[in-house]
Design an enzyme around this catalytic site. Structure first.
Site, short mmCIF file in Angstrom:
data_model
loop_
_atom_site.label_atom_id
_atom_site.label_comp_id
_atom_site.label_asym_id
_atom_site.label_seq_id
_atom_site.Cartn_x
_atom_site.Cartn_y
_atom_site.Cartn_z
N SER A 32 1.11 -1.48 0.06
CA SER A 32 -0.04 0.01 0.01
C SER A 32 0.77 1.23 -0.03
O SER A 32 1.75 1.25 1.07
CB SER A 32 -0.89 0.11 1.26
OG SER A 32 -1.96 -0.98 1.23
N HIS A 63 -3.16 0.56 -5.00
CA HIS A 63 -2.53 -0.50 -5.47
C HIS A 63 -2.84 -0.65 -7.18
O HIS A 63 -3.86 -1.19 -7.33
CB HIS A 63 -3.16 -1.90 -4.79
CG HIS A 63 -2.66 -1.93 -3.66
ND1 HIS A 63 -1.41 -2.97 -3.10
CD2 HIS A 63 -3.14 -1.74 -2.25
CE1 HIS A 63 -1.23 -2.97 -1.96
NE2 HIS A 63 -2.15 -2.23 -1.37
N HIS A 85 -5.47 -9.01 -1.74
CA HIS A 85 -5.64 -9.48 -0.34
C HIS A 85 -6.78 -10.22 0.14
O HIS A 85 -7.81 -10.23 -0.77
CB HIS A 85 -6.03 -8.12 0.60
CG HIS A 85 -4.83 -6.93 0.32
ND1 HIS A 85 -5.05 -6.09 -0.82
CD2 HIS A 85 -3.74 -6.69 0.97
CE1 HIS A 85 -3.78 -5.39 -0.63
NE2 HIS A 85 -3.15 -5.57 0.12
N TYR A 87 -8.95 -9.93 2.37
CA TYR A 87 -10.12 -9.18 2.75
C TYR A 87 -10.89 -8.59 1.48
O TYR A 87 -11.94 -8.26 1.54
CB TYR A 87 -9.71 -7.86 3.64
CG TYR A 87 -8.93 -6.90 2.94
CD1 TYR A 87 -9.22 -6.00 2.09
CD2 TYR A 87 -7.66 -6.65 3.54
CE1 TYR A 87 -8.61 -4.94 1.50
CE2 TYR A 87 -6.71 -5.78 2.92
CZ TYR A 87 -7.29 -4.91 1.99
OH TYR A 87 -6.29 -4.13 1.29
N GLU A 88 -10.34 -8.73 0.15
CA GLU A 88 -11.11 -8.29 -1.10
C GLU A 88 -11.79 -9.43 -1.35
O GLU A 88 -12.52 -9.34 -2.09
CB GLU A 88 -10.01 -7.95 -2.16
CG GLU A 88 -9.33 -6.70 -1.61
CD GLU A 88 -8.23 -6.61 -2.85
OE1 GLU A 88 -8.66 -6.01 -3.93
OE2 GLU A 88 -7.11 -6.87 -2.48
N ALA A 115 2.72 -2.14 4.09
CA ALA A 115 2.28 -0.91 5.17
C ALA A 115 1.89 -1.91 6.39
O ALA A 115 0.91 -2.84 6.24
CB ALA A 115 1.40 -0.12 4.84
N MET A 213 -2.19 -6.89 6.99
CA MET A 213 -3.07 -7.59 6.29
C MET A 213 -2.48 -8.43 4.88
O MET A 213 -3.31 -8.81 4.22
CB MET A 213 -4.50 -6.58 5.84
CG MET A 213 -5.20 -6.09 7.22
SD MET A 213 -6.22 -4.97 6.77
CE MET A 213 -6.53 -3.90 8.13
N SER A 214 -1.39 -8.52 4.83
CA SER A 214 -0.90 -9.26 3.66
C SER A 214 0.59 -9.90 3.88
O SER A 214 0.62 -10.30 4.96
CB SER A 214 -0.48 -7.97 2.61
OG SER A 214 0.63 -7.13 2.92
N ASN A 237 1.47 3.56 11.18
CA ASN A 237 0.99 3.88 12.20
C ASN A 237 0.99 3.08 13.47
O ASN A 237 1.46 1.85 13.34
CB ASN A 237 -0.68 3.99 11.78
CG ASN A 237 -1.25 2.53 11.43
OD1 ASN A 237 -1.10 2.09 10.31
ND2 ASN A 237 -1.64 1.62 12.34
N HIS A 249 -7.59 4.67 6.12
CA HIS A 249 -6.56 4.14 5.18
C HIS A 249 -5.63 5.36 4.40
O HIS A 249 -4.51 5.11 3.95
CB HIS A 249 -7.25 3.39 4.13
CG HIS A 249 -6.50 2.82 2.82
ND1 HIS A 249 -5.50 1.89 3.22
CD2 HIS A 249 -6.72 2.98 1.48
CE1 HIS A 249 -5.12 1.43 1.86
NE2 HIS A 249 -5.70 2.31 1.13
#
Ligand code: HPA
Length: 274
Positions: A32, A63, A85, A87-88, A115, A213-214, A237, A249
């Site tokens: 990201s 992306h 990902h 989550y998609e 990230a 998340m990746s 963060n 995001h």
């Protein structure tokens, strides 16, 4: 693995070979907000993911979705500008297939960038962190399903998912470039929500330094196939509760772009010393 997925891998590899004759041995996946790195590749051949069987385009802002091959610091590299990902809604095969296509094309080294949220105070936003090990907290595993022995064994070893030689080279490169590179354990969640403060406290107690998340699914597929892997997180963060601010995001993207310069310096130094 099914007949369908092995023919998808073969046609994906063919589609790429038709455009890029001598595919690089080193590939970098850009996370990201890190897509700008690809602009610095010279003599680039760019193939949109949509033109490659087996590659899916990410729906996430930040992306782009291109496979790029070219030169940087005198070395040939391939860059995946953007990733998909869990989550998609993508399943294991959608995430596994591009990595297996890279394997078929002869990729030996894979650098996964992302990230991530920092779980310790020293993992402050802007930090670059070499992933020393990971925790698959999501229990999402793209290796579930019939095993294709032509890629790797049913039960792949994970005693060193992040290759010591490759990690050593990246640490040397960081020193040479004067870039501070920390080391930490990355914990994988599916997302898409950011964590609760209680989850972040638990993850820190479990021994994680970073949350994201990746990366872990791709690492598992690559290691199964015998590709040497390194992972680099940009801390965008603090994890929820470590700072008083709600997470967005947009903040992730802005901080990734800022810290992306350090990552580019690090990767350039790595390529120079290859
Ligand atoms: N949590 C999960 N994934 C992330 C975060 C986070 O705080 N920051 C960037 N990716």
């Amino acid at each position: 693995m099914t007949q369908k997925s092995s023919s998808l891998i073969a046609s994906g590899a063919l589609a790429i070979q038709a455009r890029i004759a001598d595919f690089p041995k080193t590939a970098i996946v850009l996370g990201s907000g890190l897509g700008h790195f690809a602009d610095a590749v010279s003599g680039a051949t760019t193939i949109p993911f949509g033109d490659i069987p087996g590659f899916s385009k990410s729906t996430v802002v930040g992306h782009s979705g291109n496979l790029i091959a070219g030169e940087m610091e005198g070395q040939r590299i391939a860059v995946m500008q953007g990733r998909i990902h869990a989550y998609e809604g993508h399943g294991g095969p959608a995430i596994a297939t591009p990595i297996r296509i890279l394997k078929r094309l002869g990729v030996e080294w894979l650098i996964l960038t992302n990230a991530a949220g920092g779980l310790q105070l020293e993992m402050a936003p802007g930090s670059l962190v070499l992933i020393a090990d990971h925790i698959n907290f999501a229990q999402f595993n793209p290796l579930i399903g019939p095993n294709d022995d032509s890629f790797g064994p049913r039960f792949p070893d994970m005693s060193a998912p992040y290759d010591p030689v490759l990690c050593g080279k990246l640490e040397q490169a960081a020193q040479a470039a004067g870039v501070l590179l920390k080391k930490g354990v990355y914990l994988f969640v599916t997302g898409p929500n950011f964590e609760t403060a209680a989850e972040i406290r638990m993850f820190a107690k479990l021994g994680a330094d970073l949350v994201g998340m990746s990366t872990v699914p791709e690492c598992l597929v690559a290691r199964h196939a015998g590709i040497r892997v390194a992972g680099i997180s940009i801390v965008t963060n603090y994890g929820t509760g470590l700072s008083g601010e709600p997470l967005t995001h947009q903040e992730t993207l802005a901080n990734a772009e800022r810290a992306g310069q350090g990552l580019e310096q690090l990767l350039r130094a790595f390529l120079r010393q290859l």
